[in-house]
Design an enzyme around this catalytic site. Structure first.
Site, PDB file in Angstrom:
ATOM      1  N   GLY A  65     -33.015  85.064   0.630  1.00 17.16           N
ATOM      2  CA  GLY A  65     -32.509  84.834   1.971  1.00 17.16           C
ATOM      3  C   GLY A  65     -33.222  85.609   3.063  1.00 17.16           C
TER       4      GLY A  65
ATOM      5  N   TYR B 211     -14.472  89.566   6.603  1.00 19.12           N
ATOM      6  CA  TYR B 211     -15.917  89.581   6.816  1.00 19.12           C
ATOM      7  C   TYR B 211     -16.247  90.046   8.229  1.00 19.12           C
ATOM      8  CZ  TYR B 211     -20.696  87.700   7.102  1.00 19.12           C
ATOM      9  OH  TYR B 211     -22.051  87.554   7.262  1.00 19.12           O
TER      10      TYR B 211
END
Length: 248
Positions: free
Chosen positions: A17, A150
């Protein structure tokens, strides 16, 4: 460009990523990059892909003994660090009422504790005038009902970057964060979404698409380089216009 010639950079979570793309970008600009990952197979695969200007260390940033061992390895191999990209992170995408204590502990451990102690333990190696970039998230700027945990951990990481910018200023070490939007990565692959789901997301992005890891890498390279010598304590949002504008 050769902004990182003879520079040594540590990228945590650098096996896929955004981390892997950033490692690629820094190497093309002359850096030697150390990437970390949680398994030997992933680290070895990343180093093989990155080539001779990369090395890898297996390290879980939630394990402080492992972080100590990581920094000792960096010291033995390179003697110092010029930049750090604190990128290792995880996602917990659940409604608020469904989050368990185990979910909470894991999210905080990876996204905040891991970043906090990675930077702390890297400090003796970081050269005066160096730089730190922390991977935060667009979600710290805009509420989302399934991203409560998150978002909170990423907001903590961003605030840490701001306070460290002040704390480390006497050494000339700049600390900034980035807030990526929807980026097509193995943690959030656009290919895993249905056509309807993907359209619902991209319809809210002025750019009309997910971002690419290479676009994040360009921003990290800028913030880590001397081109950003007067940028400190800032958060750079890289989201295709997701939070800042309404699509026509």
């Amino acid at each position: 460009m050769n902004r990182f010639t003879d520079k040594t950079v540590l990228v945590t979570g650098g096996t896929s990523g955004m981390g892997l793309a950033t490692a690629h970008r820094l190497i093309t600009e002359g850096a030697h990059v150390i990437v970390t990952g949680r398994t030997r197979a992933r680290v070895d695969a990343a180093v093989q892909e990155l080539g001779p200007h990369a090395s890898g260390v297996v390290a879980d940033t939630t394990d402080l003994d492992a972080v100590d061992a990581l920094m000792e390895t960096v010291r033995d191999r390179h003697g110092r660090l010029d930049s750090l990209f604190a990128n290792a992170g995880t996602g917990t995408f659940l409604p608020f009422e469904n989050i368990t204590e185990k979910d909470f502990d894991h999210g905080v451990d990876v996204n905040f504790k891991g970043v906090f102690f990675t930077v702390q333990k890297a400090l003796p190696l970081l050269a005066d005038g160096g730089s730190v970039v922390v991977n935060a998230s667009w979600t710290l700027h805009r509420g989302n009902s399934v991203l409560t945990l998150y978002s909170a951990t990423k907001a903590a990481a961003h605030n840490l970057a701001r306070t460290l910018a002040a704390a480390l200023a006497p050494r000339g070490i700049r600390v900034n964060s980035i807030s990526p939007g929807y980026i097509d990565t193995p943690m959030y692959p656009s290919a895993a979404l249905s056509t309807t789901e993907a359209k619902a997301l991209t319809d809210g992005i002025v750019a009309g698409r997910f971002g690419r890891p290479e676009e994040i890498a360009s921003a990290v390279a800028f913030l880590a380089s001397s081109d950003a010598s007067y940028v400190n304590g800032q958060d750079l949002v890289i989201d295709g216009g997701l939070i800042g504008a309404v699509p026509a």
